[in-house]
Design an enzyme around this catalytic site. Structure first.
Site, PDB file in Angstrom:
ATOM      1  N   LYS A 102       0.856  -1.191   0.000  1.00  0.00           N
ATOM      2  CA  LYS A 102       0.000   0.000   0.000  1.00  0.00           C
ATOM      3  C   LYS A 102       0.888   1.234   0.000  1.00  0.00           C
ATOM      4  CE  LYS A 102      -4.471   0.895   0.409  1.00  0.00           C
ATOM      5  NZ  LYS A 102      -5.524  -0.038  -0.004  1.00  0.00           N
TER       6      LYS A 102
HETATM    7  N1  GLU Z   1      -7.221   0.155  -3.299  1.00  0.00           N
HETATM    8  C1  GLU Z   1      -7.986  -1.021  -3.545  1.00  0.00           C
HETATM    9  C2  GLU Z   1      -8.020  -1.909  -2.316  1.00  0.00           C
HETATM   10  O1  GLU Z   1      -7.825  -1.459  -1.221  1.00  0.00           O
HETATM   11  C3  GLU Z   1      -7.533  -1.765  -4.794  1.00  0.00           C
HETATM   12  C4  GLU Z   1      -6.126  -2.230  -4.789  1.00  0.00           C
HETATM   13  C5  GLU Z   1      -5.663  -2.770  -6.127  1.00  0.00           C
HETATM   14  O2  GLU Z   1      -6.441  -2.831  -7.057  1.00  0.00           O
HETATM   15  O3  GLU Z   1      -4.497  -3.131  -6.205  1.00  0.00           O
HETATM   16  O4  GLU Z   1      -8.329  -3.067  -2.388  1.00  0.00           O
END
Ligand code: GLU
Length: 411
Positions: A102
């Site tokens: 993240k």
């Molecule tokens: N931000 C989204 C999540 O928390 C998608 C992450 C992604 O597609 O890699 O799942």
């Protein structure tokens, strides 16, 4: 309790069931790499602003690390670390070949010009381009970022490393993106909500829903559930919450928000209440689809919805989770409920690697297939072991990551 502590708490509840040793717990919980960078950007008025950005890479035992990039003023290392860990369990629950990561930049997005946003994005990628890549770590949209930001990320990364659209997902459909990525998280929430209702013997027509948040996830969830004949009685955004006993016309609300700079402020034909009041409404289904940590030990006793579907990441504090579980509330946890986004990200990445464009129908079909099988697995485990859906989801996720770690060889 801080964010990472909260994920650790959930992890440990599942690790106890799996009888994991302390050493294995430490190994699985500790991030592989945590990067913090300074981004100096010139704003449109000529002022220099120094922002802090993070990328936390939690685990890669099952594949390249995957997770969104968040632009929000409350971003800090603890939060990004906890969200990276959630991504590891999320990708494992739905069994796509990724680890978890993240990123985030601590910045207030509202009021920024598009040029400022672009400069921040490019500067951030200048600092982290060496640690991301299609086979190492693949960012995607999250709170405060969108397809446009993803296109800048691809472009900036490719300047250093050559053309490769698979470095980032959630790109514009006409620029190496995939149809259905934008709706994917909300659609997944909707699909799994309908499955949950059916398991509990409830009919959508008799289900009143309150949805907190009217961003990407909230709007697509509302649309899906409205079309599935649930009665969406409350929606909200930063301007406040809007309640209508007879049901909100979701199509009207979407039109209104699009015509008013994506704000529901002044939305007619509904009573204005607060975001806190929305959580406590007398409804059958509550869907937090905005910020983390909104359901706490303080407000949990006043929450009346018998079913909660976590469309946001980590919307519930563990103390609230314990309390609500004990009183029989069914909680569909974030790592399953909102996994539709990363699942379609995976399809986009596969498509980028094959230089082949999928149709929207195919994307929707495959999304349904992946989410349905994860749901079946988690649901039956929770029934069989008489544990919460959250603990069951963590057991499935930790089991897969643990096996990959051991199979890959630890030393
Ligand atoms: N931000 C989204 C999540 O928390 C998608 C992450 C992604 O597609 O890699 O799942």
């Amino acid at each position: 309790m801080k964010s990472f502590e909260a994920v650790t708490h959930y992890f440990n509840q599942a690790a106890d069931q799996l009888e994991l040793t302390d050493n294995m717990r430490t190994l699985l919980l500790t991030s592989k790499r945590e990067v913090q960078v300074q981004i100096a950007v010139e704003m449109d008025n000529g002022e220099l602003q120094t922002l802090i950005g993070y990328r936390v890479q939690h685990d890669n035992s099952r594949g390249p690390m995957k997770g969104g990039l968040r632009f929000h003023h409350e971003v800090d290392l603890d939060e990004v670390r906890s969200l990276a860990s959630l991504m590891t369990w999320k990708t494992a629950v739905v069994n796509i070949p990724y680890g978890g990561a993240k990123g985030g930049v601590a910045v207030k997005v509202r009021g920024l010009s598009s040029r400022e946003l672009e400069r921040i994005t490019r500067k951030f990628i200048d600092e982290i381009h060496d640690v991301i890549g299609p086979d190492t770590d693949i960012p995607a949209p999250d709170m405060g970022t969108n397809a446009e930001v993803m296109a800048w990320i691809m472009n900036q990364h490719n300047k250093y490393h050559g053309f490769n659209p698979g470095v980032v997902t959630g790109k514009p459909v006409e620029h190496y993106g995939i149809p259905g990525r934008e709706e994917a998280t909300g659609r997944g929430v909707g699909l799994l909500t309908i499955k949950t209702l059916s398991r509990l013997g409830r009919k959508p027509q008799n289900t009143r829903v309150a949805i907190q948040g009217f961003g990407n996830v909230g709007t697509h969830t509302a649309k899906f559930l409205h079309e599935a004949e649930c009665k969406v009685v409350a929606i909200s955004d930063v301007s406040g919450a809007y309640f209508r006993q007879g049901g909100i016309n979701v199509g009207e609300a979407l039109r209104y928000s699009n015509e008013h700079e994506r704000s529901l402020a002044g939305f007619p034909d509904a009573d204005k209440i607060t975001n806190e009041q929305l959580l406590e409404l007398d409804v059958e289904l509550l869907i937090p689809a905005a910020l983390g940590g909104v359901i706490t030990a303080e407000n949990a006793p006043r929450i009346r919805a018998p079913i909660i579907v976590e469309a946001a990441n980590a919307p519930m504090r563990p103390e609230a989770d314990d309390l609500l579980y004990q009183q029989g509330t069914v909680i569909l946890p974030d790592i399953l409920a909102n996994a539709g986004g990363v699942t379609v990200s995976y399809f986009e990445w596969v498509q980028n690697r094959q230089y082949y464009q999928w149709s929207l129908d195919r994307v929707r079909q495959e999304l349904d297939r992946v989410l349905s099988s994860a749901f079946e697995e988690v649901w039956s485990l929770s029934q069989e072991k008489k544990i919460s859906l959250r603990t069951a989801a963590f057991i499935v996720g930790i089991g897969r990551v643990g096996r990959a770690t051991v199979l890959g060889g630890i030393t």
